[in-house]
Enzyme design. Structure first.
Site, PDB file in Angstrom:
ATOM      1  N   MET A  28      -6.105  91.318  34.143  1.00  0.00           N
ATOM      2  CA  MET A  28      -6.753  92.444  33.470  1.00  0.00           C
ATOM      3  C   MET A  28      -5.960  92.791  32.197  1.00  0.00           C
ATOM      4  SD  MET A  28      -8.495  94.756  36.360  1.00  0.00           S
ATOM      5  CE  MET A  28      -7.097  95.755  36.814  1.00  0.00           C
ATOM      6  N   GLY A  34       5.403  89.303  35.304  1.00  0.00           N
ATOM      7  CA  GLY A  34       4.728  88.872  36.537  1.00  0.00           C
ATOM      8  C   GLY A  34       3.566  87.936  36.197  1.00  0.00           C
ATOM      9  N   HIS A  35       2.717  88.364  35.232  1.00  0.00           N
ATOM     10  CA  HIS A  35       1.603  87.504  34.815  1.00  0.00           C
ATOM     11  C   HIS A  35       2.136  86.200  34.224  1.00  0.00           C
ATOM     12  CE1 HIS A  35      -0.269  91.632  34.161  1.00  0.00           C
ATOM     13  NE2 HIS A  35      -1.141  91.067  34.975  1.00  0.00           N
ATOM     14  N   GLY A 145      -0.762  86.876  42.214  1.00  0.00           N
ATOM     15  CA  GLY A 145       0.548  87.384  42.614  1.00  0.00           C
ATOM     16  C   GLY A 145       0.527  87.929  44.040  1.00  0.00           C
ATOM     17  N   LYS A 147       2.136  90.377  44.850  1.00  0.00           N
ATOM     18  CA  LYS A 147       2.179  91.840  44.694  1.00  0.00           C
ATOM     19  C   LYS A 147       0.895  92.469  45.246  1.00  0.00           C
ATOM     20  CE  LYS A 147       2.851  95.817  42.328  1.00  0.00           C
ATOM     21  NZ  LYS A 147       1.580  96.000  41.667  1.00  0.00           N
ATOM     22  N   GLN A 151      -5.356  91.563  48.210  1.00  0.00           N
ATOM     23  CA  GLN A 151      -6.257  90.834  47.314  1.00  0.00           C
ATOM     24  C   GLN A 151      -6.171  89.329  47.587  1.00  0.00           C
ATOM     25  OE1 GLN A 151      -7.000  91.708  42.971  1.00  0.00           O
ATOM     26  NE2 GLN A 151      -5.476  90.106  42.686  1.00  0.00           N
ATOM     27  N   VAL A 174       7.470  89.564  41.040  1.00  0.00           N
ATOM     28  CA  VAL A 174       8.561  89.653  40.059  1.00  0.00           C
ATOM     29  C   VAL A 174       8.992  91.116  39.993  1.00  0.00           C
ATOM     30  CG1 VAL A 174       9.251  89.258  37.664  1.00  0.00           C
ATOM     31  CG2 VAL A 174       7.609  87.706  38.766  1.00  0.00           C
ATOM     32  N   SER A 183       4.339  95.955  37.252  1.00  0.00           N
ATOM     33  CA  SER A 183       2.924  96.328  37.307  1.00  0.00           C
ATOM     34  C   SER A 183       2.558  96.928  35.960  1.00  0.00           C
ATOM     35  CB  SER A 183       2.713  97.385  38.402  1.00  0.00           C
ATOM     36  OG  SER A 183       1.483  98.049  38.200  1.00  0.00           O
ATOM     37  N   ARG A 185       0.725  99.317  35.588  1.00  0.00           N
ATOM     38  CA  ARG A 185       0.660 100.776  35.780  1.00  0.00           C
ATOM     39  C   ARG A 185       2.037 101.437  35.695  1.00  0.00           C
ATOM     40  NH1 ARG A 185      -3.863  99.303  39.477  1.00  0.00           N
ATOM     41  NH2 ARG A 185      -5.712 100.303  38.607  1.00  0.00           N
TER      42      ARG A 185
HETATM   43  O1  PAF Z   1      -5.181  91.225  40.064  1.00  0.00           O
HETATM   44  C1  PAF Z   1      -5.866  91.556  39.070  1.00  0.00           C
HETATM   45  O2  PAF Z   1      -5.352  91.762  37.955  1.00  0.00           O
HETATM   46  C2  PAF Z   1      -7.371  91.731  39.217  1.00  0.00           C
HETATM   47  O3  PAF Z   1      -7.702  92.278  40.452  1.00  0.00           O
HETATM   48  C3  PAF Z   1      -8.152  90.414  38.986  1.00  0.00           C
HETATM   49  C4  PAF Z   1      -7.803  89.375  40.030  1.00  0.00           C
HETATM   50  C5  PAF Z   1      -7.842  89.884  37.602  1.00  0.00           C
HETATM   51  C6  PAF Z   1      -9.658  90.689  39.073  1.00  0.00           C
HETATM   52  O4  PAF Z   1     -10.064  91.604  38.128  1.00  0.00           O
END
Ligand code: PAF
Length: 278
Positions: A28, A34-35, A145, A147, A151, A174, A183, A185
């Protein structure tokens, strides 16, 4: 690096070399280390790498932070360019949810506990957008992740149930030097809240240590986390959990591994964290 919001262009690029393996990292945006750890792993394990940047409205409830969710596309693209990503999909809402859109993906049981009890529509939004992204990108492997532990469990189930031809790769959390899980956030936290937010990893680690010392009673592991978090004045506990890592049901007694997890508010900011013991 090709950046596009056009689904046809994505498909054209994806299929120029049909034999190449593609690693895919859905995000997102507002990227952090982390990403980038997911992107690096995807790059290392595949011939081509694709990333999506899309703040998906259907996974936010009306009272949640969709409109204020942090965004910085120019910075995200610069970071992905440095990583040598091949393709970035940056769709608009009109592309992902055109007028008349009405099909949602529900992973029934696994979406209900934990995050689902506070955010009942969240995983339907996540499963729907990830299913769409998988259809558009058709990756060989997809990277998520740990984290977002629930999900990962929900999406693995979706991949199994709907026969997606995608290998799911779940990568380690991470953390900052003081233990706070990265995060997007975290940006909302005041300096005082940021300091207090280490309580999540402290609580999880206390329970993990108790487990290492032989504690197998789920109620005691949850109590250890709850007591640690409620002792922090700036923290407002949402939940603590010691659950079966596969079914996500709360455990009375831990036999074969446990997912320790928690969600905590600091003001309006809600943070999650977990430790998986297998
Ligand atoms: O983990 C996230 O950032 C979101 O839930 C994802 C997997 C990109 C779906 O919008």
């Amino acid at each position: 690096m090709k950046v596009t919001e056009d689904i046809n262009q994505i498909r054209q690029i994806r299929w120029t070399d049909p034999m190449a393996s593609w690693g895919f990292v859905p995000t997102m945006g507002y990227l952090h280390e982390g990403h980038l750890s997911l992107v690096r792993r995807a790059k290392a394990e595949n011939e081509r790498t694709a990333v999506s940047i899309y703040v998906n409205p259907t996974q936010f409830a009306p009272h949640e932070d969709l409109s204020s969710y942090p965004r910085d596309l120019a910075r995200d693209l610069a970071l992905l360019e440095v990583e040598g990503v091949n393709l970035v999909f940056t769709p608009s809402d009109a592309v992902m949810y055109p007028p008349g859109f009405q099909t949602m993906v529900t992973v029934a049981e696994l979406s209900r506990p934990l995050e689902g009890s506070s955010r009942p529509t969240h995983f339907q939004g996540v499963a729907t957008i990830v299913a769409k992204l998988f259809h558009i990108i058709q990756p060989t492997r997809a990277y998520f992740g740990q984290k977002d532990a629930q999900q990962a469990v929900v999406l693995r189930q979706m991949v199994r149930d709907l026969n997606f031809n995608v290998e799911m790769v779940i990568c380690p959390i991470v953390r900052e030097a003081d233990g706070l899980a990265l995060s997007s956030r975290n940006k909302y936290l005041t300096p005082e809240q940021r300091q207090a937010a280490t309580v999540l990893s402290r609580a999880l680690n206390r329970a993990k240590n108790a487990y290492a010392n032989g504690e197998r009673d789920g109620r005691i592991l949850r109590r250890i986390m709850r007591e640690t978090i409620t002792a922090e004045p700036l923290a407002r506990l949402d939940y603590v959990s010691a659950a079966d890592p596969a079914t996500l049901q709360e455990l009375k007694e831990v036999k074969e591994g446990v997912l320790l997890s928690t969600a905590v508010f600091f003001g309006k900011t809600r943070l999650i964290d977990n430790i998986l013991i297998v």
